[in-house]
Design a protein around this motif. Sequence first.
Motif, mmCIF file in Angstrom:
data_model
loop_
_atom_site.group_PDB
_atom_site.id
_atom_site.type_symbol
_atom_site.label_atom_id
_atom_site.label_comp_id
_atom_site.label_asym_id
_atom_site.label_seq_id
_atom_site.Cartn_x
_atom_site.Cartn_y
_atom_site.Cartn_z
ATOM 1 N N ILE A 78 9.918 -31.401 55.175
ATOM 2 C CA ILE A 78 10.381 -30.271 55.343
ATOM 3 C C ILE A 78 11.932 -30.279 55.944
ATOM 4 C CG2 ILE A 78 9.473 -29.661 57.319
ATOM 5 C CD1 ILE A 78 9.694 -26.769 56.987
ATOM 6 N N ASP A 79 12.795 -29.707 55.205
ATOM 7 C CA ASP A 79 14.106 -29.562 55.876
ATOM 8 C C ASP A 79 14.122 -28.195 56.309
ATOM 9 O OD1 ASP A 79 16.725 -29.466 56.776
ATOM 10 O OD2 ASP A 79 17.756 -29.914 54.731
ATOM 11 N N PHE A 80 13.781 -28.035 57.797
ATOM 12 C CA PHE A 80 13.375 -26.733 58.511
ATOM 13 C C PHE A 80 14.619 -26.289 58.912
ATOM 14 C CE2 PHE A 80 12.554 -23.908 62.054
ATOM 15 C CZ PHE A 80 11.621 -23.140 61.348
ATOM 16 N N HIS A 81 15.072 -24.860 58.520
ATOM 17 C CA HIS A 81 15.885 -23.831 58.917
ATOM 18 C C HIS A 81 15.138 -22.625 59.270
ATOM 19 C CE1 HIS A 81 18.395 -26.802 57.159
ATOM 20 N NE2 HIS A 81 19.349 -26.375 57.462
ATOM 21 N N TYR A 82 15.681 -22.111 60.367
ATOM 22 C CA TYR A 82 14.962 -20.691 60.632
ATOM 23 C C TYR A 82 15.622 -19.507 59.709
ATOM 24 C CZ TYR A 82 13.635 -22.619 65.199
ATOM 25 O OH TYR A 82 13.135 -23.515 66.402
ATOM 26 N N PRO A 83 14.747 -18.788 59.562
ATOM 27 C CA PRO A 83 15.111 -17.493 58.432
ATOM 28 C C PRO A 83 16.424 -17.088 58.560
ATOM 29 C CG PRO A 83 12.892 -17.042 59.373
ATOM 30 C CD PRO A 83 13.300 -18.248 60.287
ATOM 31 N N ASN A 84 16.961 -16.595 59.800
ATOM 32 C CA ASN A 84 18.192 -16.123 59.917
ATOM 33 C C ASN A 84 19.344 -17.243 59.800
ATOM 34 O OD1 ASN A 84 17.587 -17.652 62.504
ATOM 35 N ND2 ASN A 84 19.481 -16.908 63.314
ATOM 36 N N GLU A 85 19.318 -18.486 59.705
ATOM 37 C CA GLU A 85 20.017 -19.411 59.218
ATOM 38 C C GLU A 85 20.170 -19.579 57.906
ATOM 39 O OE1 GLU A 85 19.535 -22.683 62.981
ATOM 40 O OE2 GLU A 85 18.237 -22.926 61.101
ATOM 41 N N LEU A 86 18.769 -19.672 57.031
ATOM 42 C CA LEU A 86 18.926 -19.652 55.534
ATOM 43 C C LEU A 86 19.828 -18.480 55.134
ATOM 44 C CD1 LEU A 86 15.755 -21.232 54.668
ATOM 45 C CD2 LEU A 86 18.023 -22.308 54.403
ATOM 46 N N LEU A 87 19.353 -17.075 55.681
ATOM 47 C CA LEU A 87 19.894 -15.931 55.291
ATOM 48 C C LEU A 87 21.475 -15.962 55.495
ATOM 49 C CD1 LEU A 87 17.324 -13.265 56.616
ATOM 50 C CD2 LEU A 87 17.998 -13.854 54.099
ATOM 51 N N GLN A 88 22.171 -16.409 56.441
ATOM 52 C CA GLN A 88 23.550 -16.592 56.610
ATOM 53 C C GLN A 88 24.048 -17.533 55.936
ATOM 54 O OE1 GLN A 88 23.822 -16.800 60.998
ATOM 55 N NE2 GLN A 88 22.868 -14.932 61.245
ATOM 56 N N GLU A 89 23.509 -18.817 55.655
ATOM 57 C CA GLU A 89 24.001 -19.851 55.031
ATOM 58 C C GLU A 89 24.270 -19.752 53.596
ATOM 59 O OE1 GLU A 89 23.498 -24.615 55.667
ATOM 60 O OE2 GLU A 89 22.278 -23.159 56.604
ATOM 61 N N VAL A 117 3.847 -26.471 70.226
ATOM 62 C CA VAL A 117 5.287 -27.057 70.630
ATOM 63 C C VAL A 117 5.233 -28.322 69.774
ATOM 64 C CG1 VAL A 117 6.561 -28.401 72.217
ATOM 65 C CG2 VAL A 117 5.547 -26.254 73.020
ATOM 66 N N ILE A 118 4.214 -29.291 69.654
ATOM 67 C CA ILE A 118 4.143 -30.346 68.918
ATOM 68 C C ILE A 118 4.193 -29.814 67.183
ATOM 69 C CG2 ILE A 118 2.885 -32.283 68.031
ATOM 70 C CD1 ILE A 118 1.588 -32.590 70.733
ATOM 71 N N LYS A 119 3.823 -28.734 67.009
ATOM 72 C CA LYS A 119 3.942 -28.467 65.576
ATOM 73 C C LYS A 119 5.517 -28.052 65.131
ATOM 74 C CE LYS A 119 3.092 -26.778 61.175
ATOM 75 N NZ LYS A 119 2.117 -25.518 61.258
ATOM 76 N N ALA A 120 5.928 -27.319 66.291
ATOM 77 C CA ALA A 120 7.469 -26.899 66.033
ATOM 78 C C ALA A 120 8.284 -28.154 66.047
ATOM 79 C CB ALA A 120 7.865 -25.917 67.234
ATOM 80 N N ARG A 121 8.112 -28.953 66.657
ATOM 81 C CA ARG A 121 8.984 -30.480 66.797
ATOM 82 C C ARG A 121 8.836 -31.193 65.495
ATOM 83 N NH1 ARG A 121 8.152 -32.629 72.894
ATOM 84 N NH2 ARG A 121 9.364 -30.783 73.942
ATOM 85 N N MET A 122 7.532 -31.141 64.672
ATOM 86 C CA MET A 122 7.203 -31.837 63.681
ATOM 87 C C MET A 122 7.985 -31.189 62.648
ATOM 88 S SD MET A 122 2.990 -31.966 63.359
ATOM 89 C CE MET A 122 2.007 -33.152 64.234
ATOM 90 N N MET A 123 8.146 -29.936 62.669
ATOM 91 C CA MET A 123 8.774 -29.361 61.426
ATOM 92 C C MET A 123 10.311 -29.349 61.837
ATOM 93 S SD MET A 123 6.814 -25.759 61.037
ATOM 94 C CE MET A 123 7.662 -24.957 59.796
ATOM 95 N N GLU A 124 10.893 -29.605 62.886
ATOM 96 C CA GLU A 124 12.207 -29.514 63.153
ATOM 97 C C GLU A 124 12.818 -31.091 62.931
ATOM 98 O OE1 GLU A 124 12.654 -28.090 67.181
ATOM 99 O OE2 GLU A 124 12.513 -26.124 66.594
ATOM 100 N N TYR A 125 11.912 -32.024 62.946
ATOM 101 C CA TYR A 125 12.307 -33.260 62.655
ATOM 102 C C TYR A 125 11.789 -33.577 61.286
ATOM 103 C CZ TYR A 125 12.850 -35.157 67.220
ATOM 104 O OH TYR A 125 13.437 -35.533 68.636
ATOM 105 N N GLY A 126 11.002 -32.904 60.608
ATOM 106 C CA GLY A 126 10.566 -32.982 59.309
ATOM 107 C C GLY A 126 9.802 -33.893 58.807
ATOM 108 N N THR A 127 8.960 -34.794 59.882
ATOM 109 C CA THR A 127 8.121 -35.974 59.680
ATOM 110 C C THR A 127 6.754 -35.897 59.129
ATOM 111 O OG1 THR A 127 7.772 -35.780 61.905
ATOM 112 C CG2 THR A 127 9.643 -37.168 61.414
#
Length: 585
Positions: free
Chosen positions: A133-144, A532-542
């Motif tokens: 996953i190339d994770f972005h928060y909802p507001n980031e995708l909406l703005q980008e 927390v671990i799940k959030a980090r997984m998604m941010e790293y995308g691994t």
Amino acid sequence: MASPGSSFWSFGSEDGSGDPENPSTARAWCQVAQKFTGGIGNKLCALLYGDAEKPAESGGSEPPQATSQKAACACNQKPCSCPKADVNYAFLHATDLLPACDGERPTLAFLQDVMDILLQYVVKSFDRSTKVIDFHYPNELLQEYNWELADQPQNLEEILMHCQTTLKYAIKTGHPRYFNQLSTGLDMVGLAADWLTSTANTNMFTYEIAPVFVLLEYVTLKKMREIIGWPGGSGDGIFSPGGAISNMYAMLIARFKMFPEVKEKGMAAVPRLIAFTSEHSHFSLKKGAAALGIGTDSVILIKCDERGKMIPSDLERRIIEAKQKGFVPFLVSATAGTTVYGAFDPLLAVADICKKYKIWMHVDAAWGGGLLMSQKHKWKLSGVERANSVTWNPHKMMGVPLQCSALLVREEGLMQSCNQMHASYLFQQDKHYDLSYDTGDKALQCGRHVDVFKLWLMWRAKGTAGFEAHIDKCLELAEYLYNIIKNREGYEMVFDGKPQHTNVCFWYVPPSLRVLEDNEERMSRLSKVAPVIKARMMEYGTTMVSYQPLGDKVNFFRMVISNPAATHQDIDFLIEEIERLGQDL
């Protein structure tokens, strides 16, 4: 309903003669693909058989640029397969594609380039060096990006960019390290079948507009009923939009069987009805009760043992209590493969109780039904043949692309009686063919998507033996994970004993918590670890794996495996990644 006669429709050859990894088969396939698709066949063969450069992962916030396009020639072949000249999509719109006059060539070029985008995504889905996953928060995708809909059309160059951007941020559910949901993996034959289904773009309500698909639904549902154990595959069934709707169908039909007058007169004409299911069952049972006017308070949750299996003695006790109050027990829904623990309710004991009290027995085997394909594991559903109805989702354990859920019913004709409305503009009684193949009137939907073709084509490609190997592999991987972590420092199992399904439930305990006493403070801190671990997984995308609390148990990881692309190395990677991301907590 008369049985289709040709062996073409059946599930047969298991000799591997159609194996796409067989070199002669691969060459033949490529020749056919090149003959009928021009450039697409060459590109697909290159991607799948290693002659193409591996696509690079896109980076940055800008949408990928649309590739240079090919179109236009002077030949009269249909479809044209000549070398194409470049075409500029910046000056083309959807109105330039078919059915526009002279729209064939730009249409072929456009679809070939959409295909290129899809094929690159498919190949990247299996590449472990790419992100899940190339994770972005909802507001980031909406703005980008500008996702808003406009009055004026965009050109086809922009449309291709939207396709690329959408897939850039999509979850690669076929990635070997995606373990987040019960539905994972990306089967190539199933994918091809889905593309064909969308191309055919028809509806499942009558034989006249979906002749082959209706026959395939008949053949496939009959085969599934045979596997359940109903003599000769007798009974009825339908493919529905997911297990929740299949379970609601079961509740609807069970109510009609006991009180057929409810169809015309409604719930006011019947006594208070009570359904029973385990406390670990899927929430769709309560949703179905709410939708049908039965009410969530009329769904009684039965206690489970420490492994998550329904306790039959508690079921019988609650049935007796309901009857003593003047209520009418009408359905027991047992679960074969619970969502979190992967538990299998004791179906034989449940069947005995349902027979004793004359209650409809439903088995929600949405997750566990696939194990019926395995000689090694089908014993876990012993007693399913005594059910009145069964939910079975091939889009879960069998890896069929979403969505593909079946509701199987033992009594033929009951679905039709329950749901038919005799719409004369669809179901004319003087048609020139066997009207039993007009199946739409037994469905709640009018418009119904073709979900069967993916399953049927995969079954033809793999054979029952192929599904069995897939399922056995996934359960072996789950046992491999369990054996590694059950005595590993920093891991605690949620329940004792090896898993019955591919669900492996555990806590990861960081070094800072291992020295603490087992008290409320430790539990409070432990509950924060998995999120927390799940959030980090998604941010790293691994990788991705799910977590949840259950009852008095704080957040724990629920690992599930249904993707045949996963290997022992991917399980090892998951363990190492959890430890890497959680060691400082």
